[in-house]
Design a protein around this motif. Structure first.
Motif, PDB file in Angstrom:
ATOM      1  N   PRO A 194       0.762  -1.109   0.053  1.00 37.54           N
ATOM      2  CA  PRO A 194      -0.006   0.236  -0.104  1.00 37.54           C
ATOM      3  C   PRO A 194       0.684   1.206   0.100  1.00 37.54           C
ATOM      4  CG  PRO A 194       0.188  -1.029   2.322  1.00 37.54           C
ATOM      5  CD  PRO A 194       0.725  -1.857   1.423  1.00 37.54           C
ATOM      6  N   SER A 195       0.445   2.520  -0.745  1.00 46.08           N
ATOM      7  CA  SER A 195       0.851   3.630  -0.431  1.00 46.08           C
ATOM      8  C   SER A 195      -0.033   4.630  -0.758  1.00 46.08           C
ATOM      9  CB  SER A 195       2.016   3.652  -1.863  1.00 46.08           C
ATOM     10  OG  SER A 195       1.403   4.022  -3.049  1.00 46.08           O
ATOM     11  N   PRO A 196       0.382   5.899  -0.595  1.00 44.00           N
ATOM     12  CA  PRO A 196      -0.395   6.967  -0.704  1.00 44.00           C
ATOM     13  C   PRO A 196      -1.145   7.251  -2.276  1.00 44.00           C
ATOM     14  CG  PRO A 196       1.438   7.761   0.358  1.00 44.00           C
ATOM     15  CD  PRO A 196       1.776   6.406  -0.289  1.00 44.00           C
ATOM     16  N   TRP A 197      -0.536   6.339  -3.269  1.00 42.08           N
ATOM     17  CA  TRP A 197      -1.006   6.586  -4.550  1.00 42.08           C
ATOM     18  C   TRP A 197      -1.552   5.271  -5.150  1.00 42.08           C
ATOM     19  CZ3 TRP A 197       4.190   6.421  -3.109  1.00 42.08           C
ATOM     20  CH2 TRP A 197       4.584   7.484  -2.706  1.00 42.08           C
ATOM     21  N   GLY A 198      -1.925   4.447  -4.197  1.00 45.72           N
ATOM     22  CA  GLY A 198      -2.460   2.991  -4.259  1.00 45.72           C
ATOM     23  C   GLY A 198      -1.431   1.930  -4.078  1.00 45.72           C
ATOM     24  N   GLU A 199      -1.952   0.585  -4.087  1.00 44.19           N
ATOM     25  CA  GLU A 199      -1.086  -0.572  -4.384  1.00 44.19           C
ATOM     26  C   GLU A 199      -0.180  -0.500  -5.451  1.00 44.19           C
ATOM     27  OE1 GLU A 199      -0.893  -3.367  -2.440  1.00 44.19           O
ATOM     28  OE2 GLU A 199      -2.435  -2.431  -0.699  1.00 44.19           O
ATOM     29  N   GLY A 200       1.134  -1.136  -5.001  1.00 45.88           N
ATOM     30  CA  GLY A 200       2.050  -0.901  -6.206  1.00 45.88           C
ATOM     31  C   GLY A 200       3.315  -1.376  -5.689  1.00 45.88           C
ATOM     32  N   ARG A 201       4.549  -1.208  -6.181  1.00 46.66           N
ATOM     33  CA  ARG A 201       5.790  -1.570  -5.963  1.00 46.66           C
ATOM     34  C   ARG A 201       6.776  -0.516  -6.569  1.00 46.66           C
ATOM     35  NH1 ARG A 201       8.221  -4.759 -10.166  1.00 46.66           N
ATOM     36  NH2 ARG A 201       6.839  -5.498 -11.765  1.00 46.66           N
ATOM     37  N   PRO A 202       7.826  -0.488  -5.956  1.00 45.45           N
ATOM     38  CA  PRO A 202       9.070   0.471  -6.211  1.00 45.45           C
ATOM     39  C   PRO A 202       9.453   0.484  -7.800  1.00 45.45           C
ATOM     40  CG  PRO A 202       9.715  -0.265  -4.328  1.00 45.45           C
ATOM     41  CD  PRO A 202       8.327  -1.192  -4.765  1.00 45.45           C
ATOM     42  N   GLY A 203       9.942   1.320  -8.338  1.00 45.44           N
ATOM     43  CA  GLY A 203      10.714   1.251  -9.538  1.00 45.44           C
ATOM     44  C   GLY A 203      12.173   1.002  -9.088  1.00 45.44           C
ATOM     45  N   TRP A 204      12.945   0.534 -10.242  1.00 42.34           N
ATOM     46  CA  TRP A 204      14.343   0.130  -9.737  1.00 42.34           C
ATOM     47  C   TRP A 204      15.137   1.280  -9.095  1.00 42.34           C
ATOM     48  CZ3 TRP A 204      18.373  -0.556 -14.238  1.00 42.34           C
ATOM     49  CH2 TRP A 204      19.716  -1.155 -13.531  1.00 42.34           C
ATOM     50  N   HIS A 205      15.152   2.253  -9.770  1.00 48.57           N
ATOM     51  CA  HIS A 205      16.298   3.485  -9.377  1.00 48.57           C
ATOM     52  C   HIS A 205      16.076   3.947  -8.019  1.00 48.57           C
ATOM     53  CE1 HIS A 205      16.943   3.062 -13.651  1.00 48.57           C
ATOM     54  NE2 HIS A 205      15.593   3.250 -13.928  1.00 48.57           N
ATOM     55  N   ILE A 206      14.573   4.202  -7.541  1.00 50.22           N
ATOM     56  CA  ILE A 206      14.349   4.738  -6.198  1.00 50.22           C
ATOM     57  C   ILE A 206      15.263   3.879  -5.244  1.00 50.22           C
ATOM     58  CG2 ILE A 206      12.457   3.885  -6.122  1.00 50.22           C
ATOM     59  CD1 ILE A 206      13.269   7.431  -5.099  1.00 50.22           C
ATOM     60  N   GLU A 207      15.102   2.568  -5.241  1.00 49.58           N
ATOM     61  CA  GLU A 207      15.457   1.615  -4.161  1.00 49.58           C
ATOM     62  C   GLU A 207      16.984   2.002  -3.855  1.00 49.58           C
ATOM     63  OE1 GLU A 207      12.969  -1.944  -6.746  1.00 49.58           O
ATOM     64  OE2 GLU A 207      15.304  -1.914  -6.643  1.00 49.58           O
ATOM     65  N   GLN A 240      17.271  11.821  -8.566  1.00 50.01           N
ATOM     66  CA  GLN A 240      16.234  11.478  -7.469  1.00 50.01           C
ATOM     67  C   GLN A 240      17.015  11.937  -6.044  1.00 50.01           C
ATOM     68  OE1 GLN A 240      14.646   7.095  -9.016  1.00 50.01           O
ATOM     69  NE2 GLN A 240      16.580   7.430  -7.649  1.00 50.01           N
ATOM     70  N   SER A 241      18.112  11.621  -5.750  1.00 49.79           N
ATOM     71  CA  SER A 241      18.708  11.812  -4.563  1.00 49.79           C
ATOM     72  C   SER A 241      18.942  13.302  -4.310  1.00 49.79           C
ATOM     73  CB  SER A 241      19.971  11.174  -4.498  1.00 49.79           C
ATOM     74  OG  SER A 241      19.774   9.746  -4.348  1.00 49.79           O
ATOM     75  N   GLU A 242      19.787  13.832  -5.485  1.00 51.35           N
ATOM     76  CA  GLU A 242      19.952  15.285  -5.094  1.00 51.35           C
ATOM     77  C   GLU A 242      18.823  16.131  -5.334  1.00 51.35           C
ATOM     78  OE1 GLU A 242      23.261  16.460  -7.877  1.00 51.35           O
ATOM     79  OE2 GLU A 242      24.593  14.904  -7.124  1.00 51.35           O
ATOM     80  N   ALA A 243      17.607  15.840  -5.957  1.00 51.75           N
ATOM     81  CA  ALA A 243      16.494  16.588  -5.798  1.00 51.75           C
ATOM     82  C   ALA A 243      15.745  16.553  -4.646  1.00 51.75           C
ATOM     83  CB  ALA A 243      15.517  16.296  -6.870  1.00 51.75           C
ATOM     84  N   ALA A 244      15.862  15.130  -4.110  1.00 51.45           N
ATOM     85  CA  ALA A 244      15.236  15.010  -2.757  1.00 51.45           C
ATOM     86  C   ALA A 244      16.141  15.606  -1.536  1.00 51.45           C
ATOM     87  CB  ALA A 244      15.050  13.691  -2.551  1.00 51.45           C
TER      88      ALA A 244
END
Length: 463
Positions: A194-207, A240-244
């Motif tokens: 579960p997530s705020p955007w609905g059920e799903g799973r992560p993309g590869w890069h964000i991990e 991702q990382s530098e933006a976050a």
């Protein structure tokens, strides 16, 4: 001074970690749906050597290597076998450890798995959405590459070239073809959370962005992996990382070259993948390790039976030299222990110079062979003394160990000797013979062993 070729700048740079004496190092690990192949083995093994060498040079290294344990490939294998994806992942995580251990690859300080860090991943995606770098589209979440002005700075390619060369997932939901998935909406029959955007799973890069931050902080000293990860994986991690986080993601980027099989690029279409699990049935694990270190890590390396045989011969020369030196020491008379005026410090310094220059294992191994030749000449020259033989033996064992090529039997002998001395030191402390306890600690330090007194007992590790 250690110099590292930084993929980000395309230059060799002096290595200066953020915190003096301490290194934060992250290496991308395997996706666990099968045994790893010889191409995967090269980064796993080489960056193990980088870690060992940094420790040898006095750095304290915190080393993290992840497991991607949820992925399309894992789900496909699980569906074929009729089992849960975690069953497949668990099997090949264990297989990785078994094969890696045989290759002399030490375990990382942490081996995070994606499925154990879903909350961290969701939190980072939420931060990217809040800061305007990501958008939700019908249950999927995409990173908006237009929002990151430095996109492409690692791969050093114009956006048009990236578009032409990338394997881009076609989706009408994307605002830009280069936008990439942070969160995948669940499909029927797939594992999801579960997530705020609905059920799903992560993309590869964000991990990797989320896991590296959790264990090493917002800025890494070294991020490493195979050349194939420069784009899109590492490029997307930076975005991702530098933006976050609002900080540089990694100070030094290291990437190893490809492996060819019989002078052809290893590829799925050619079917010429060679699994390390199978190679270990045909070759001594140390021969495989020696072969993979025989070329500079940034150069491509060709795998063939002929080159493996050459590696076996080369390693045998080193082993034979050490065995002969040990035999001479074992049979030497105590009265033959006079000073021999032998000092291999020059070759040790040459080894260090090679490794300081972007971890040039090829030149480092060449220096070890020089040491072997000198040791053999000394041993068979008719004037050998115990002190000289010991100097050559100790230098050879020391440098071979830096590359992780120490024979298992020698490692076992060392472990037995260390454990015996630790027991003697423990008893000396119980007997309040602190002088003897300190002597043993100094003796172990001279052997390159560091003791740590913990509530659970005494632990030891190599320098």
């Amino acid at each position: 001074m250690i110099r590292i070729y930084n993929t980000l700048t395309r230059e060799k740079e002096e290595f200066i970690p953020q915190e003096p004496g301490k290194v934060r190092m992250y290496v991308c690990g395997p996706t666990v749906y099968n045994y790893f192949h010889i191409g995967n083995a090269r980064p796993f093994l080489f960056f193990d050597v980088v870690r060992r060498y940094l420790e040898y040079r006095g750095f304290q290294v915190k080393y993290v290597q992840n497991f991607t344990d949820v992925d399309d490939k894992i789900i496909r294998v699980a569906n074929e076998e009729g089992v849960h994806p975690q069953v497949v992942a668990d099997r090949f995580v264990e297989a990785y450890f078994q094969d890696a251990e045989r290759l002399g690859i030490r375990r990382a300080d942490a081996h995070p798995r994606v499925t154990g860090h879903i909350r961290d991943i969701i939190a980072m995606i939420g931060r990217l959405i809040d800061k305007g770098y990501a958008y939700v589209a019908d249950g999927d979440v995409y990173y908006s590459t237009d929002k990151f002005p430095d996109y492409g700075k690692l791969s050093k390619q114009p956006i048009d070239d990236l578009l032409a060369g990338a394997r881009i997932e076609v989706s009408e939901k994307k605002r830009n073809p280069l936008d990439f998935t942070l969160w995948k909406a669940a499909k029927p029959g797939e594992v999801s959370w579960p997530s705020p955007w609905g059920e799903g799973r992560p993309g590869w890069h964000i991990e990797c962005s989320a896991m590296s931050k959790k264990y090493l902080g917002e800025t890494l000293d070294i991020h490493a992996g195979g050349h194939d990860l420069i784009f899109p994986h590492h490029e997307n991690e930076i975005a991702q990382s530098e933006a976050a986080n609002g900080k540089p993601f990694a100070r030094y980027w290291m990437h190893n070259g490809y492996i060819n099989i019989n002078n052809e690029k290893m590829s799925k279409s050619l079917g010429n993948f060679v699994l390390v699990h199978d190679l270990l049935e045909r070759y001594d694990a140390r021969v495989i390790r020696f072969f993979l270190l025989s070329a500079h890590y940034r150069n491509p390396i060709n795998f063939s039976a002929e080159l493996m045989e050459q590696a076996a011969v080369g390693l045998e020369r080193i082993d034979t030299a050490i065995a002969n030196l040990n035999h001479c020491l074992a049979s030497a008379e105590q009265g033959d222990a006079g000073s021999a005026g032998i000092d291999p410090a020059g070759l040790r310094a040459k080894f260090i110079k090679a490794m300081d220059d972007d971890f040039n294992t090829a030149d480092a191994i060449a220096t070890i062979f020089e040491l072997v030749r000198e040791a053999n000449s000394y041993l068979h020259g008719g004037q050998a003394k115990v002190a000289g033989v010991k100097a050559y033996r100790d230098a050879l064992v020391e440098l071979v160990d830096v590359l992780g090529l120490t024979p298992a039997a020698q490692q076992d002998q060392l472990a037995e000797e260390v454990e015996r001395l630790i027991q003697e030191r423990t008893q000396a402390r119980k007997d309040r013979d602190f002088k003897r306890a300190d002597e043993i600690r100094d003796q172990l330090a001279a052997m390159g062993i560091i003791l740590e007194d913990t509530p659970q007992g005494v632990r030891w590790k190599r320098k």
